[in-house]
Design an enzyme around this catalytic site. Structure first.
Site, PDB file in Angstrom:
ATOM      1  CG  ASP A 148      -5.121  -1.409  -5.760  1.00  0.00           C
ATOM      2  OD1 ASP A 148      -5.642  -1.796  -4.701  1.00  0.00           O
ATOM      3  OD2 ASP A 148      -4.003  -0.861  -5.806  1.00  0.00           O
ATOM      4  CB  THR A 180      -0.987  -0.031   1.196  1.00  0.00           C
ATOM      5  OG1 THR A 180      -1.921   1.040   1.063  1.00  0.00           O
ATOM      6  CG2 THR A 180      -0.265   0.051   2.524  1.00  0.00           C
ATOM      7  CE1 TYR A 217      -8.758   0.796   6.387  1.00  0.00           C
ATOM      8  CE2 TYR A 217      -8.176   1.039   4.082  1.00  0.00           C
ATOM      9  CZ  TYR A 217      -7.832   0.704   5.364  1.00  0.00           C
ATOM     10  OH  TYR A 217      -6.565   0.272   5.640  1.00  0.00           O
ATOM     11  CE  LYS A 254      -1.756   0.307  -3.369  1.00  0.00           C
ATOM     12  NZ  LYS A 254      -3.180   0.504  -3.702  1.00  0.00           N
TER      13      LYS A 254
END
Length: 277
Positions: free
Chosen positions: A99, A60, A219, A64
């Site tokens: 992803d 993450t 999130y 990446k």
């Protein structure tokens, strides 16, 4: 049989829900595995000691793109998007991206099985890249919105997409997006609005008002300011839990060949949401 070892790698990483989600998936697989979050401050320095001994790992922010130079083989989709979020360690380390798959699965689940055609993506990093390439391959028109200091990098990405897929991509400064322009989907692929900066919002009210749907890759918190505003304006507000779970399931397919029933994945989505509340 020894316990398999997996991790999510990033910096910072303490907020990650990946350990919770992947442990639930390993329970469905009936696989004895340990999955942890590894905060790697220096990928170059810590790669050999921290990552080589793992059976696999997720990647993450901010690695990446940087992880690619450490890998011996890259999947076609990861090569196309220039972004890796899943690595399988075997005889050689192999890189993949899940992803785009996770994003597309989440959007279809919330948009009646279809993909909105005019998409504005905030950001230009690994997640934004994967989402952009996935959208274009599904017939979408893409625009990027980035900070003024990042315009040149976003334009380089736009040119890369043109060279690889033949698609024209517009690049806007976040301060210069035409306020009366409508998009069928707005995507926040940046950390804006993420804990602890929970009062931040990536898009203006006018941009949100003129959209049909809004997706936020943040999130934590579960409902960002962006999503709250989208709901206030009666837009289709799509959180990222489905994306997290579906991309994790795709990683397990890569690592151990696992497949899952949709109802099982939806159950993990609900359990993950409950954990965040």
């Amino acid at each position: 049989m020894s316990t398999k070892k997996y991790a999510v790698v990033g910096h910072p990483i303490s907020h990650s829900l990946s350990p919770f989600i992947h442990q639930k998936l390993f329970e469905l697989d009936n696989i004895d595995a340990q999955y942890v979050a590894l905060d790697i401050a220096d990928l170059e320095r810590e790669y050999d000691s921290a990552l080589k001994s793992l059976d696999g790992y997720n990647v993450t922010i901010p690695y990446k793109l940087d992880i690619i130079k450490k890998l011996s083989k890259i999947s076609q989709k990861a090569l196309l998007s220039g972004s890796v979020n899943t690595v399988k360690n075997g005889e050689i380390p192999e890189g993949f991206t899940t992803d785009g798959y996770g994003f597309l699965s989440a959007i279809k689940a919330k948009c009646g099985g279809t993909v909105p055609k005019d998409v504005l993506i905030f950001g230009y990093g690994g997640a934004a890249r994967a989402i952009a390439f996935e959208c274009i391959e599904n017939g979408c028109n893409i625009s990027f919105a980035v900070r003024k200091k990042s315009i040149e990098k976003a334009q380089t990405l736009s040119k890369e997409i043109k060279d690889k897929l033949g698609a024209d991509v517009y690049v806007f400064s976040t301060d210069d997006i035409p306020q009366n322009k409508s998009f069928s989907l707005i995507v926040n692929a940046t950390p804006v609005g993420m804990f602890p900066n929970v009062d931040s919002c990536i898009a203006s009210d006018d941009i949100i008002k003129n959209a049909d749907a809004v997706f936020d890759a943040v999130y934590n918190p579960l409902e960002t300011v962006l999503l709250k505003k989208a709901k206030e304006y009666n837009k289709n507000a799509i959180g990222s839990i489905e994306m997290l779970v579906y991309q994790a399931a795709k990683a397990h397919e890569i690592w151990v060949g696992a497949t899952y029933k949709d109802e099982d994945l939806q159950k993990i989505c609900r359990l993950t949401e409950e954990k965040l509340r």
